[in-house]
Structure formats: C-alpha cells, structure tokens
Design a protein around this motif. Structure first.
Motif: not given
Length: 346
Positions: A3-12, A20-36
């Motif tokens: 449902y949410v697609e992040l493809s090869n993201l770079d940010k300076y 750095k080259d971040l790719t991530l696929s998140i399903e509809k209704g999913e609770f996803l955490t970015l932890l770090g």
C-alpha cells in the motif's frame, strides 16, 4: 505491491547521506515501526513519506499512486509529532476540526466527526479547553484525534509518546494500538524505544546509518537479530566469545555448549538473552555453565543476577519469587540454557 512503497530512497544533508538506497513495502492496514538510534535516518524517512522533505533519489507511492512530487498538503496523510503542534488559540475541539475545515467539510459534519473522536480518545468534557489547560497526555490525544479526523490513507507518528511520563505513555500506547486496529489505518511509527516497537508493531524495520538492517515481526527481531547492532539495540543480550567445532559444538573456556543452529568451525560470538538462562537445579546434562553471583539487582517483578562465568559476566533474569530470595552475592550457581536459545551473532 504494498500500500505504501518506498523505492531506492537517498537523502543528503550537504555531504552527509542520512538515507541510503532505502526500499520498503508496507501493507494496507499494517502498523510498521522504524526503530533505531538518533541520527539513523528514521525521522527523515518519515518526513519524505509525508512530503515534508524531498528525496534526492527514489520514489514514494501510496495506494498505487506516485506521490513523490506531490506537496504534503495534497497527500492524504495524518501526522502526529512529539511536540503536539496544536494551535494554542483554538480549543481541543477546534484543533480536531481544523483539518476537516481545511478540506471544506461542512461545519456540522466536521463537528460531529470531531466529537466522535473526542469520545474515542477519552477527552469527553475537555473539548472546550485550550491546549495550555490540558495535560501533556491530553494534548497528545487531541493531536492524535486531529490526525485521524481527516480519515488519512496513512498515519505517520514521529516519536509521539517520548515526552510523556511512563504511566501516561503506556495508556496512550494502548489507545493508539486500539484505534489503529479498529480503524485499519496504515501506520508508520518512528521511535528509539524498543518496548514501544515490540508492543505496537506488526513489523519492525531496524535502522542503522540510513539503512534498514532487519525487517521482521517483533518476535523474530527480538529472538533472532541479524547482527550485533540489532542484538544490542533491542533488549539485553549476553555475548560470549567462543570457538565453534564440527557438529554444532561450541567451546567457551572449559565449558562445552551445543547449538541447534548451523555453525561453521572457527571463532564465533554467541548471544544469550538473560531470560533464557535458568538455574540448573540439579541437572547434570545439557548446556551447563558454572558461575558465581557477583551482584543482585531488583527490577520489579524480575531479579537480575550478574554472574561471573569464566572471564565473562552474564546477566540472568529470574522471577522475583521466594526461591530467588534465597540467593546471595558470592553464591555459586549452575546455569542452564537450551540449545535453541543460543543465538549466533555476526
């Protein structure tokens, strides 16, 4: 496709690459955490999804639509910040209605929707108060209700609970999960708090230096970290520098251990969770470690033993019960751990 697609993201930021080259696929209704940890790129990634930051490379898609070049105001996204970001001159109810009014929802319908959310987030009777008349927890409930009022396609949460004390944080954590589950809104949550991530998430993306190093369920991230960074960041691990031999045998000083996991002969780091270590209580076979208690620390319902084993110090977590009361500093102990609880760390 998610449902949410992040493809090869770079940010300076100038010469510093924070994503750095971040790719991530998140399903509809999913609770996803970015932890770090701070500076790992998790908040920047969230802001790229929101349209508050522009990626130097890569694409963002929501519900199949490329929104990479679409302004934040035109993305159907709700966002909750650590700082609440409420309008100080508007009442709680008016803050919740604000996004609906910006979308030109008729005032009567906007008020009805806002009052429904006032009830859902436990603010009945507080809706006429200004933000400075509300507690921190109540202000965050207003911010959450405001984000949900517009029925967003995606809910983005940037460390929304970190400024609150422990009891309020726990009650809001429960409310957040209940609302997310009931409304089915796709949610991306940013935190450095491992307990929040483990309690709330369907999946956790562990980030380090702008990259996702592990993406899995909370259980798998906790039980089977992919490397030492993930192991050290989530919970407590004991690490043993040992030598692996053929057949799954591991030698640690004078101790011989066996693992259920495949292992190549040579130097190896073995990780053991403190709660996986038990008092052997007369056992004579299996993975046994002889040690001595160096310190005993009380953690509420848990007693943490600091045990000296060979040249290493191991933490051992036991339930705070009558049996653990009989242990004392300096006592010799025989410890046991199951084969499947020995984790091989890269």
């Amino acid at each position: 496709m998610g449902y949410v697609e992040l493809s090869n993201l770079d940010k300076y930021y100038k010469q510093n690459q924070v994503v750095k080259d971040l790719t991530l696929s998140i399903e509809k209704g999913e609770f996803l955490t970015l932890l770090g940890p701070s500076g790992c790129g998790k908040t920047t990634t969230l802001r790229i999804v929101a349209g508050l930051e522009e990626a130097d490379r890569g694409k963002v898609r929501i519900a199949g639509k490329d929104v990479t070049a679409i302004p934040a105001s035109e993305r159907n996204i709700g966002m909750v910040f650590q700082s609440y970001a409420l309008f100080p001159n508007l009442s709680a109810l008016e803050n919740i209605m604000f996004g609906l009014e910006m979308k030109r929802v008729p005032k009567g319908r906007a008020r009805q929707r806002a009052m429904e959310l006032v009830e859902r987030v436990g603010l009945a009777g507080q809706e006429r108060k200004l933000p400075d008349q509300l507690s921190g927890g109540q202000q965050q409930r207003v911010a959450l209700a405001r984000a949900l009022a517009v029925e967003p396609q995606v809910l983005l949460l940037d460390e929304p609970l970190s400024a609150l004390d422990a009891k309020i944080r726990e009650s809001l954590r429960d409310l957040l999960k209940e609302l997310q589950r009931d409304l089915g809104v796709t949610t991306i949550f940013v935190t450095h708090d491992q307990d929040e991530a483990l309690a709330l998430s369907d999946r956790i993306a562990v980030m380090d230096a702008g990259r996702i190093i592990q993406l899995d369920t909370p259980y798998q991230v906790y039980r089977n970290p992919v490397n030492r960074f993930a192991a050290e960041f989530i919970g407590t691990f004991n690490f043993l520098s040992a030598t692996a031999e053929a057949g799954g045998t591991i030698r640690f000083g004078s101790n011989v251990l066996h693992t259920a996991h495949p292992v190549s002969p040579g130097p190896v780091t073995v990780g053991i969770r403190p709660e996986s270590i038990k008092l052997a209580e007369g056992r004579k076979t299996g993975n046994l470690l002889e040690g001595r208690i160096a310190a005993i620390k009380l953690h509420g319902s848990i007693i943490r033993l600091q045990c000296r084993v060979e040249e290493a110090e191991l933490y051992v977590d036991l339930l705070n019960d009558q049996a653990s009361d009989e242990l004392g500093e300096g006592d010799s102990v025989l410890l046991s751990v199951k084969e499947e609880d020995l984790v091989l760390i890269e």
